[in-house]
Design a protein around this motif. Structure first.
Motif: not given
Length: 278
Positions: A74-80, A92-109
């Motif tokens: 599972r992908p995990m880690g931070r994306v700056r 970017v922001l409107p698509r982050l809910a999808t990212l959080a749902q699919r890949y909850p261990e990915v942090t976005v900065e």
């Protein structure tokens, strides 16, 4: 992790363990590598020389870690991400809910910056800019449609000052301008007619570096503002702003996400890229 463009000035300001390791290295070598104050760290000339010699090795370690990262289930880690404000808010922001749902261990900065930034030196995984403003040696990925601009003002302002018919009429109006934080330059007002784009000097009667203040100033009747249609649409629909100079506003080029072509993308970034392209 991105060490190849490491900047000593902030790397250990809030990280006790690396700071202690650096002090230990300085004691072992008998050479000061960092100049320290209560608020910042900066490399000495010896520290800069050491960093230049170590960068290839650190880049190699980073590539190896990226290869190991791809083996995760599972992908995990931070994306700056370094993005200009409209792209960060509306793309970017409107698509982050999808990212959080699919890949909850990915942090976005996301970091907002309207200027051009060396994303490698500043330790970003990617940048987002309009086509034409991309760094060289990058892989570009289109992530939006072109973005339409609109000129608008409050109905009360137009009732008092009149409605401009052409850009030349703006010389008799109050205009709300944007100053770019990174460069300090005023945003130029551009217009388009018959497929040709041209600029016009306009009276700068209200200047700020924040789009919310610009829009608020227009809503308060302080003058005419140039906004993305996305930023003005709710207020145009409600009648609190009225469009002026229809047909004269240019359309901004599509937004592109870009990242270094010579770096192996990690699993977290590949997951982020997948969602941004959807």
């Amino acid at each position: 992790m991105n060490w190849s463009g490491q900047d000593f000035s902030g790397a250990w300001s809030e990280a006790p363990a690396p700071s202690h390791a650096m002090r230990a290295l300085e004691g072992r070598l008998g050479i000061r590598l960092l100049d320290r104050t209560t608020r910042s760290l900066s490399p000495t000339s010896a520290g800069e020389q050491l960093l230049l010699r170590l960068r290839p090795a650190l880049a190699s370690v980073e590539d190896m870690l990226a290869e190991l990262d791809q083996a995760r289930d599972r992908p995990m880690g931070r994306v700056r991400i370094n993005a200009h404000r409209p792209a960060a808010v509306h793309v970017v922001l409107p698509r982050l809910a999808t990212l959080a749902q699919r890949y909850p261990e990915v942090t976005v900065e996301p970091v907002i910056n309207d200027g051009l930034v060396d994303i490698v030196a500043e330790r970003f995984d990617c940048g987002v800019r309009h086509a034409g403003g991309l760094q060289g040696d990058m892989i570009p990925v289109r992530i939006s449609e072109p973005m339409e601009l609109v000129f608008a003002a409050a109905p009360a302002y137009l009732a008092s000052h009149g409605v401009p018919a052409t850009p030349d009429d703006l010389g008799a109006h109050r205009c709300i301008s944007c100053r770019h934080t990174s460069s300090g330059a005023l945003h130029r007002w551009d217009f388009v007619r018959d497929g040709e784009m041209f600029g016009r000097a306009v009276p700068e009667t209200f200047i700020t570096n924040d789009v919310d203040l610009m829009r608020g100033a227009a809503l308060s009747g302080l003058g005419i503002v140039c906004l993305l249609r996305l930023q003005a649409a709710p207020y145009l629909g409600a009648g609190s702003l009225a469009q002026v100079l229809p047909g004269w506003a240019p359309v901004l080029a599509a937004n592109h996400l870009y990242y270094p072509s010579r770096r192996q993308p990690g699993a977290a970034f590949r997951a982020f890229l997948e969602v941004m392209q959807a």
